[in-house]
Structures are given as C-alpha cells and as structure tokens.
Design a protein around this motif. Structure first.
Motif, PDB file in Angstrom:
ATOM      1  N   ASP A 126       0.867  -1.187   0.000  1.00 47.60           N
ATOM      2  CA  ASP A 126       0.000   0.000   0.000  1.00 47.60           C
ATOM      3  C   ASP A 126       0.902   1.234   0.000  1.00 47.60           C
ATOM      4  N   GLN A 129       0.054   4.098   2.439  1.00 47.85           N
ATOM      5  CA  GLN A 129       0.389   3.711   3.812  1.00 47.85           C
ATOM      6  C   GLN A 129       1.880   3.940   4.071  1.00 47.85           C
ATOM      7  N   ALA A 130       2.707   3.577   3.087  1.00 48.36           N
ATOM      8  CA  ALA A 130       4.155   3.800   3.206  1.00 48.36           C
ATOM      9  C   ALA A 130       4.478   5.296   3.189  1.00 48.36           C
ATOM     10  N   ALA A 132       2.478   7.657   4.245  1.00 48.40           N
ATOM     11  CA  ALA A 132       2.028   8.190   5.540  1.00 48.40           C
ATOM     12  C   ALA A 132       3.118   8.052   6.593  1.00 48.40           C
ATOM     13  N   ALA A 133       3.847   6.941   6.525  1.00 49.97           N
ATOM     14  CA  ALA A 133       4.901   6.686   7.511  1.00 49.97           C
ATOM     15  C   ALA A 133       6.111   7.596   7.308  1.00 49.97           C
ATOM     16  N   LYS A 158     -10.596   5.701   4.822  1.00 52.26           N
ATOM     17  CA  LYS A 158      -9.327   5.731   4.070  1.00 52.26           C
ATOM     18  C   LYS A 158      -8.541   6.996   4.368  1.00 52.26           C
ATOM     19  N   LYS A 161      -7.001   6.394   7.852  1.00 52.27           N
ATOM     20  CA  LYS A 161      -6.026   5.294   7.872  1.00 52.27           C
ATOM     21  C   LYS A 161      -4.753   5.672   7.117  1.00 52.27           C
ATOM     22  N   LYS A 162      -4.911   6.396   6.004  1.00 50.36           N
ATOM     23  CA  LYS A 162      -3.756   6.724   5.171  1.00 50.36           C
ATOM     24  C   LYS A 162      -3.194   8.129   5.469  1.00 50.36           C
ATOM     25  N   HIS A 163      -3.675   8.765   6.546  1.00 45.64           N
ATOM     26  CA  HIS A 163      -3.180  10.091   6.982  1.00 45.64           C
ATOM     27  C   HIS A 163      -3.184  11.108   5.850  1.00 45.64           C
TER      28      HIS A 163
END
Ligand code: C5P
Length: 221
Positions: A126, A129-130, A132-133, A158, A161-163
């Motif tokens: 995802d 997601q990466a 966001a980190a 979403k 969750k995905k900031h």
C-alpha cells in the motif's frame, strides 16, 4: 495562475499492470484521464509536476515530467524515491490490490492436462500507507477512493487510515461517471472533517477544483 508556483507535485495515474508471464498481465479499467487532468491542472497552476504513470492511451501533458511505470512495485519505488524532494503527492493511480506471487519467465502454455489454471496472488504494497509513515508535516498528500457502496463512510476511513490531507471519493457504481468517461463526480473529504460534493462535470473541471483545494491546504500549513 500561480497558486502552486514553487511547489513540486508528484501525480500518479493509470491502472497498474501485474505481470503473469512475458505476454500477459492483470490490470483494471482505469483510463488515466483523472490523473492526467490533475497533472495538467497542477502544471497550469504553476507547479513543477512529475507524472508517474502506468500505460495509458493519453498524450503526455505539455510541460510535465513523465515517469513511466507498469507494476505497483515500480510505482511504489518511483513515488517513495521522489517523495523527499516533493511538496505534495496526488495518488490518482488505480493501484492493483493483488499481484501474482511469481511471474512466469516463459509464456504459460495450455496443455492437454490443464483444464484449470490456478493463479496465486498476494497483496500489493500500500503506497499511501508507506507515504504516511514517511511524510513531513509540510507535505500535502491527496488520495482517491473508488467505491461502489458507503462512499462517504469508506472514504472517511481511508482518509484517516492513510493520513491524507484530502481524499476525492468517487462513486464508481454509476455508469455515467468514473473510470473510463470524460466526466466524473467526487466528494472531497478534508482532514478537518468537512466535505464538499462536486456536480457531475468534466474531469478537467474536477482537477481544477482539486488543485485549488491543494493550494488552500498548502496555505494553511
Ligand atoms: O485501493 P484504495 O481504494 O484503498 O485506494 C485509495 C487510495 O490509495 C488511492 O489514492 C490509491 O491510489 C491508493 N493506493 C495505494 N496503494 C495501494 C492501493 C491504493 O497507494 N496498494
């Protein structure tokens, strides 16, 4: 206009391709039109635009740097290596959810004893997601969500969750808008909880609205 002058924006577009063998792949119905419209609108607003794109039938927008990719993994690598030097990211690509566990080196053959062929798929990484980190507070990240039910509820999940700073939620259960056509209707969901639904209009008009929202978000940072 100059709303985004001095900003470097990454835009992703198109449907990723997951190879089964040298001549076959899995993909989806994305035309790339929405992402290309966003890249064009951002360029016209004065941004320095890098368009990371899966194969499409569309002409390259003028004044935009194009990075061609095929698979989700290639898209992830292209986005994550460029993210530190970017001010923002608009993820309009329709990313495959699954990829073959292994791609065959040679063309898969039909033989007399294989009436069925079983494909083993695994989840793709995802990308958001990466992102966001790794993202800095000064960076603006926008996602898209194609949904066939519970548009706002799924979109809100979403976004959280995905900031994301902004999510464009797209009802793809309707035949008149979405994937392949020139028109679309989205509901913009903002991180502060408010939302804003566009009329059914051209992808170009929606892209222009999206880019004006991105400019506002930069101003608020
Ligand atoms: O597939 P999904 O509805 O979760 O996609 C929402 C957003 O996340 C889109 O902007 C899409 O480009 C992005 N995405 C991603 N990596 C994936 C799947 C989707 O970044 N593996």
């Amino acid at each position: 206009t100059t709303a985004l002058s001095g900003k470097h924006l990454l835009v992703t577009a198109g449907g990723t391709r997951e190879r089964l063998d040298p001549v076959r792949f899995l993909t989806n119905d994305s035309s790339g039109k929405m992402g290309y419209a966003v890249a064009t609108a951002a360029q016209q607003a004065g941004a320095d635009v890098t368009l990371i794109t899966a194969p499409t039938k569309l002409p390259v927008p003028s004044g935009v740097t194009v990075v061609p990719i095929e698979s989700t993994q290639e898209l992830a690598d292209a986005v994550l290596t460029r993210l530190p030097a970017a001010d923002g990211l608009v993820m309009a690509a329709a990313v495959a959810d699954f990829q073959p566990v292994t791609a065959a080196d040679q063309k898969i053959k039909k033989t007399t004893d294989n009436d069925e062929l079983v494909l083993r798929l695994k989840k793709t990484p995802d990308i958001l997601q990466a992102v966001a980190a790794n993202k800095r507070p000064d960076q603006v990240v926008v996602g898209f969500a194609a949904e066939t039910q519970n548009l706002l509820e799924n979109g809100r999940q979403k976004l959280t969750k995905k900031h994301l700073d902004l999510l464009a939620a797209n009802d793809v259960s309707r035949a008149d808008i979405g994937f392949n056509g020139d028109n679309n209707q989205v509901t913009f969901l903002f991180a502060d909880g408010h939302s804003d639904q566009t009329p059914v209009t051209s992808k170009r008009a929606i892209a222009t609205t999206l880019i004006s929202h991105v400019a506002e978000i930069f101003n608020q940072k």
